[in-house]
Scaffold this motif. Structure first.
Motif, PDB file in Angstrom:
ATOM      1  N   MET A   1      40.404  24.420  44.471  1.00  0.00           N
ATOM      2  CA  MET A   1      41.726  24.689  45.008  1.00  0.00           C
ATOM      3  C   MET A   1      42.622  23.490  44.752  1.00  0.00           C
ATOM      4  N   ASN A   2      43.866  23.769  44.389  1.00  0.00           N
ATOM      5  CA  ASN A   2      44.839  22.711  44.130  1.00  0.00           C
ATOM      6  C   ASN A   2      45.286  22.117  45.458  1.00  0.00           C
ATOM      7  N   THR A   3      45.260  20.795  45.546  1.00  0.00           N
ATOM      8  CA  THR A   3      45.621  20.146  46.798  1.00  0.00           C
ATOM      9  C   THR A   3      47.060  19.655  46.801  1.00  0.00           C
ATOM     10  N   ALA A   4      47.841  19.977  45.771  1.00  0.00           N
ATOM     11  CA  ALA A   4      49.247  19.579  45.737  1.00  0.00           C
ATOM     12  C   ALA A   4      49.989  20.271  46.871  1.00  0.00           C
ATOM     13  N   LEU A   5      50.881  19.533  47.491  1.00  0.00           N
ATOM     14  CA  LEU A   5      51.660  20.085  48.597  1.00  0.00           C
ATOM     15  C   LEU A   5      52.976  20.617  48.058  1.00  0.00           C
ATOM     16  N   ILE A   6      53.163  21.903  48.163  1.00  0.00           N
ATOM     17  CA  ILE A   6      54.431  22.515  47.782  1.00  0.00           C
ATOM     18  C   ILE A   6      55.231  22.681  49.063  1.00  0.00           C
ATOM     19  N   ARG A   7      56.453  22.156  49.028  1.00  0.00           N
ATOM     20  CA  ARG A   7      57.296  22.220  50.221  1.00  0.00           C
ATOM     21  C   ARG A   7      58.710  22.601  49.812  1.00  0.00           C
ATOM     22  N   PRO A   8      59.549  22.989  50.765  1.00  0.00           N
ATOM     23  CA  PRO A   8      60.921  23.346  50.435  1.00  0.00           C
ATOM     24  C   PRO A   8      61.657  22.181  49.771  1.00  0.00           C
ATOM     25  N   ILE A   9      62.614  22.521  48.925  1.00  0.00           N
ATOM     26  CA  ILE A   9      63.452  21.522  48.274  1.00  0.00           C
ATOM     27  C   ILE A   9      64.691  21.366  49.138  1.00  0.00           C
ATOM     28  N   LYS A  10      64.802  20.221  49.805  1.00  0.00           N
ATOM     29  CA  LYS A  10      65.895  19.999  50.754  1.00  0.00           C
ATOM     30  C   LYS A  10      66.885  18.935  50.300  1.00  0.00           C
ATOM     31  N   THR A  11      66.468  18.066  49.397  1.00  0.00           N
ATOM     32  CA  THR A  11      67.326  16.962  48.980  1.00  0.00           C
ATOM     33  C   THR A  11      67.351  16.873  47.454  1.00  0.00           C
ATOM     34  N   GLU A  12      68.287  16.082  46.947  1.00  0.00           N
ATOM     35  CA  GLU A  12      68.357  15.848  45.505  1.00  0.00           C
ATOM     36  C   GLU A  12      67.062  15.207  45.007  1.00  0.00           C
ATOM     37  N   THR A  13      66.488  14.316  45.804  1.00  0.00           N
ATOM     38  CA  THR A  13      65.216  13.688  45.429  1.00  0.00           C
ATOM     39  C   THR A  13      64.114  14.731  45.331  1.00  0.00           C
ATOM     40  N   ASP A  14      64.034  15.619  46.317  1.00  0.00           N
ATOM     41  CA  ASP A  14      63.051  16.712  46.269  1.00  0.00           C
ATOM     42  C   ASP A  14      63.245  17.548  45.008  1.00  0.00           C
ATOM     43  N   TYR A  15      64.496  17.824  44.688  1.00  0.00           N
ATOM     44  CA  TYR A  15      64.841  18.630  43.517  1.00  0.00           C
ATOM     45  C   TYR A  15      64.365  17.950  42.237  1.00  0.00           C
ATOM     46  N   PRO A  33      45.463  27.974  38.639  1.00  0.00           N
ATOM     47  CA  PRO A  33      46.178  27.418  39.798  1.00  0.00           C
ATOM     48  C   PRO A  33      47.442  26.654  39.386  1.00  0.00           C
ATOM     49  N   GLU A  34      47.400  26.000  38.235  1.00  0.00           N
ATOM     50  CA  GLU A  34      48.565  25.262  37.766  1.00  0.00           C
ATOM     51  C   GLU A  34      49.711  26.209  37.413  1.00  0.00           C
ATOM     52  N   ALA A  35      49.389  27.327  36.791  1.00  0.00           N
ATOM     53  CA  ALA A  35      50.409  28.322  36.458  1.00  0.00           C
ATOM     54  C   ALA A  35      51.001  28.920  37.734  1.00  0.00           C
ATOM     55  N   ASP A  36      50.161  29.142  38.736  1.00  0.00           N
ATOM     56  CA  ASP A  36      50.645  29.646  40.021  1.00  0.00           C
ATOM     57  C   ASP A  36      51.575  28.629  40.679  1.00  0.00           C
ATOM     58  N   GLU A  37      51.201  27.357  40.616  1.00  0.00           N
ATOM     59  CA  GLU A  37      52.051  26.302  41.179  1.00  0.00           C
ATOM     60  C   GLU A  37      53.394  26.279  40.465  1.00  0.00           C
ATOM     61  N   LEU A  38      53.384  26.412  39.154  1.00  0.00           N
ATOM     62  CA  LEU A  38      54.622  26.430  38.382  1.00  0.00           C
ATOM     63  C   LEU A  38      55.503  27.603  38.802  1.00  0.00           C
ATOM     64  N   GLU A  39      54.912  28.749  39.001  1.00  0.00           N
ATOM     65  CA  GLU A  39      55.677  29.936  39.400  1.00  0.00           C
ATOM     66  C   GLU A  39      56.366  29.716  40.755  1.00  0.00           C
TER      67      GLU A  39
END
Length: 56
Positions: A1-15, A33-39
Motif C-alpha cells: 500500500m502506498n503510504t503517501a498522504l494525499i490531502r486537499p490543496i489549500k495553498t499555493e505551496t500545496d498546489y 497504486p501510483e497511477a491511482d495516486e496520479l488520478e
C-alpha cells in the motif's frame, strides 16, 4: 500500500507540491497504486485550478 498522504490543496505551496508529485507520477503504469495516486492528484489539482484560476 502506498503510504503517501494525499490531502486537499489549500495553498499555493500545496498546489506546487501537488504539481511536482503529479509530474513525477506521469510515467506510472496503468492499474498501479501510483497511477491511482496520479488520478486523485489530478482531480484535486483541477478543483484548485477551477477555484483560483477560472477560465473566463
Amino acid at each position: 500500500m502506498n503510504t503517501a498522504l494525499i490531502r486537499p490543496i489549500k495553498t499555493e505551496t500545496d498546489y506546487q507540491e501537488a504539481l511536482e508529485r503529479a509530474g513525477a507520477l506521469m510515467s506510472s503504469e496503468p492499474n498501479t497504486p501510483e497511477a491511482d495516486e496520479l488520478e486523485v492528484l489530478a482531480t484535486l489539482i483541477e478543483l484548485y485550478e477551477d477555484k483560483y484560476f477560472p477560465l473566463a
